[in-house]
Design a protein around this motif. Structure first.
Motif, PDB file in Angstrom:
ATOM      1  N   LYS A  13      26.437  27.773  77.254  1.00 16.60           N
ATOM      2  CA  LYS A  13      26.132  29.030  77.932  1.00 16.60           C
ATOM      3  C   LYS A  13      26.391  28.961  79.452  1.00 16.60           C
ATOM      4  O   LYS A  13      26.386  29.954  80.137  1.00 16.60           O
ATOM      5  CB  LYS A  13      24.682  29.444  77.657  1.00 16.60           C
ATOM      6  N   ASP A  15      27.969  29.198  82.903  1.00 19.42           N
ATOM      7  CA  ASP A  15      29.140  29.922  83.409  1.00 19.42           C
ATOM      8  C   ASP A  15      30.263  28.954  83.766  1.00 19.42           C
ATOM      9  O   ASP A  15      31.432  29.206  83.529  1.00 19.42           O
ATOM     10  CB  ASP A  15      28.773  30.698  84.680  1.00 19.42           C
ATOM     11  N   GLN A  16      29.866  27.833  84.369  1.00 20.47           N
ATOM     12  CA  GLN A  16      30.876  26.884  84.856  1.00 20.47           C
ATOM     13  C   GLN A  16      31.710  26.318  83.694  1.00 20.47           C
ATOM     14  O   GLN A  16      32.900  26.061  83.849  1.00 20.47           O
ATOM     15  CB  GLN A  16      30.205  25.735  85.625  1.00 20.47           C
ATOM     16  N   GLU A  18      32.302  27.918  80.882  1.00 24.10           N
ATOM     17  CA  GLU A  18      33.146  29.017  80.405  1.00 24.10           C
ATOM     18  C   GLU A  18      34.362  29.201  81.322  1.00 24.10           C
ATOM     19  O   GLU A  18      35.471  29.463  80.853  1.00 24.10           O
ATOM     20  CB  GLU A  18      32.264  30.284  80.342  1.00 24.10           C
ATOM     21  N   ILE A  19      34.164  29.022  82.630  1.00 28.15           N
ATOM     22  CA  ILE A  19      35.280  29.241  83.566  1.00 28.15           C
ATOM     23  C   ILE A  19      36.368  28.168  83.412  1.00 28.15           C
ATOM     24  O   ILE A  19      37.556  28.440  83.591  1.00 28.15           O
ATOM     25  CB  ILE A  19      34.771  29.342  85.020  1.00 28.15           C
ATOM     26  N   ARG A 337      37.559  37.376  88.953  1.00 28.46           N
ATOM     27  CA  ARG A 337      38.312  37.123  87.710  1.00 28.46           C
ATOM     28  C   ARG A 337      39.545  38.025  87.637  1.00 28.46           C
ATOM     29  O   ARG A 337      40.637  37.579  87.290  1.00 28.46           O
ATOM     30  CB  ARG A 337      37.449  37.420  86.483  1.00 28.46           C
ATOM     31  N   ASP A 355      33.095  33.085  90.826  1.00 23.89           N
ATOM     32  CA  ASP A 355      31.827  32.912  90.100  1.00 23.89           C
ATOM     33  C   ASP A 355      31.657  31.495  89.558  1.00 23.89           C
ATOM     34  O   ASP A 355      30.572  31.113  89.131  1.00 23.89           O
ATOM     35  CB  ASP A 355      31.629  33.978  89.005  1.00 23.89           C
ATOM     36  N   TYR A 356      32.731  30.692  89.615  1.00 23.31           N
ATOM     37  CA  TYR A 356      32.603  29.264  89.277  1.00 23.31           C
ATOM     38  C   TYR A 356      31.586  28.594  90.216  1.00 23.31           C
ATOM     39  O   TYR A 356      30.953  27.610  89.879  1.00 23.31           O
ATOM     40  CB  TYR A 356      33.976  28.615  89.423  1.00 23.31           C
ATOM     41  N   GLU A 359      26.925  33.064  91.032  1.00 24.77           N
ATOM     42  CA  GLU A 359      27.065  34.515  90.912  1.00 24.77           C
ATOM     43  C   GLU A 359      27.394  35.176  92.252  1.00 24.77           C
ATOM     44  O   GLU A 359      28.115  36.176  92.298  1.00 24.77           O
ATOM     45  CB  GLU A 359      25.746  35.066  90.379  1.00 24.77           C
ATOM     46  N   THR A 362      31.004  35.943  93.008  1.00 28.17           N
ATOM     47  CA  THR A 362      31.711  36.767  92.019  1.00 28.17           C
ATOM     48  C   THR A 362      32.891  37.556  92.574  1.00 28.17           C
ATOM     49  O   THR A 362      33.900  37.732  91.887  1.00 28.17           O
ATOM     50  CB  THR A 362      30.700  37.740  91.336  1.00 28.17           C
TER      51      THR A 362
END
Ligand SMILES: Cc1ncc(COP(=O)(O)O)c(C=O)c1O
Length: 388
Positions: A13, A15-16, A18-19, A337, A355-356, A359, A362
């Motif tokens: 989950k 974010d990092q 996912e990026i 993004r 966002d890496y 937030e 972003t």
């Protein structure tokens, strides 16, 4: 799917995490001729003296066992000599722990000093490993609001008292990845005082140490009075000496803190290869003999200036970097993004969406200045052609 069974939801989950997949997809989709500005791999070669030392040492058949865990004498002495020469301060061997890169050291520090029920403090725009390290050790994260207006420096008065009471570690990094913000001595002194007052470990990531612009004087935590009683400095051989692939760096700090880290690492890790330790000692000495820090500062300052001239021409807002390898650019439309996708499609340039880094990043993207000169000039040409 097998993979999704073994990766815990806790990690998935993030974010990092996912990026990293997002960037992987971008690379897959890219047309031939992609210029990758998503990583900070120095474009300057390491000094030949260090490479010769490595070659010489590696010919010794006795050199290839486990590395010296406490650091080879030449390296420990060399680090002491470096601090004396560059930062006019003494650092003794008990205050040094040689590690296999500071990236993993960030996680080790979190594991040793924090856990469930504790807080780890970090600026809301930060190097991704701090977010992950906090999550992995089970502590809670408190993000100190940081923005362009405050030069990405933390305002400690914003941290609620109940959080301060439970805080165990404060991660900081200047020159700052991703923005290139720097810290003043006064501000660092104020933070050291805060760490003392509240018994918080200050983990000062000085990965870009001497790579600063516009005549700024490089700063080490070890110069600050009282800092080593509450703090450690993470020093990387990856940037200043261009030895990122060797995986060698060190932690410097108060003896009592280093002792705790050393005990933990003696159970979980091994030292860098001795050949790298000898080579790194030579590379470090060469930095002050050759004035490497100042030369790198000039090299990346020149690139910063060339890039921001183009950004201004095409009407993009940016934060004026004062050190390190990066330029932090505001997305002109949509979030970071969508601007990353736009740059990929329209200029075949890969950047990192902001966002890496949390937030609060972003609406930005990070561009690295560390390409070959030919690619860098090509980047400038491609950017100039954009119609935003
Ligand atoms: C702020 C920061 N800390 C740590 C690292 C990693 O350093 P090392 O190569 O010593 O693990 C980097 C590299 O990009 C960085 O930007």
């Amino acid at each position: 799917m097998f993979e999704s069974k073994i990766v815990t939801p806790r990690i998935r989950k993030m974010d990092q995490v996912e990026i990293v997949s997002f960037l992987g997809e971008c690379k897959k989709q890219a047309k031939p001729g992609l210029i990758d500005l998503s990583i900070g791999n120095p474009d300057i070669p390491p000094c030949p003296e260090a490479l010769n030392e490595l070659l010489e040492r590696s010919r010794d058949p006795n050199m290839h066992g486990y590395g010296n865990f406490n650091g080879v004498g030449e390296l420990l002495e060399g680090i002491g000599a470096y601090y004396k020469q560059v930062f006019k301060t003494e650092v003794n061997p008990q205050e040094i722990m040689v590690v296999r890169g500071i990236r993993s050291a960030i996680f080790d520090v979190a594991t040793v000093f924090a856990g469930s029920g504790d807080y780890i403090l970090l600026p809301s725009v930060s190097y991704p490993s701090y977010f992950l390290a906090t999550e992995f050790c089970g502590a809670s994260t408190y993000l100190i609001p940081s923005s362009e207006e405050s030069d990405y420096l933390p305002d400690l008065t914003q941290i609620p008292l109940d959080v301060v009471e439970k805080a165990k570690i404060l991660y900081l990094n200047y020159p700052h990845n991703p923005t290139g913000a720097v810290i003043t001595r006064d501000k660092l002194e104020e933070i050291v005082e805060f760490a003392h007052k509240n018994s918080i470990l200050l983990c000062y990531d000085n990965a870009y140490n001497e790579i600063v612009f516009d005549g700024i004087k490089p700063l080490s935590l070890m110069e600050i009075e009282g800092a080593r009683e509450v703090g450690i400095e993470l020093f990387s051989f990856s940037k200043l000496t261009s030895l990122a692939g060797w995986r060698i760096s060190f932690i410097a700090g108060g003896e009592a803190i280093i002792k705790e880290i050393r005990e933990y690492l003696s159970l979980t890790d091994t030292a860098p290869y001795n050949g790298f330790q000898y080579g790194a000692a030579v590379a470090l000495k060469q930095t002050y003999l050759d004035n490497t820090g100042a030369k790198l500062g000039e090299h990346y300052q020149k690139r910063r200036d060339e890039l921001i001239e183009v950004l201004e021409t095409i009407g993009l807002d940016y934060y004026k970097s004062m050190g390190g390898f990066y330029i932090w650019v505001k997305s002109p439309k949509g979030d970071g993004r969508s601007f990353t996708n736009y740059l990929l499609n329209e200029a075949n340039i890969l950047v990192v969406p902001g966002d890496y880094y949390g937030e609060d990043g972003t609406n930005y993207v990070r561009l690295s200045l560390t390409t070959s000169e030919d690619d860098f000039q090509e980047v400038l040409k491609r950017l100039k052609r954009l119609t935003l």
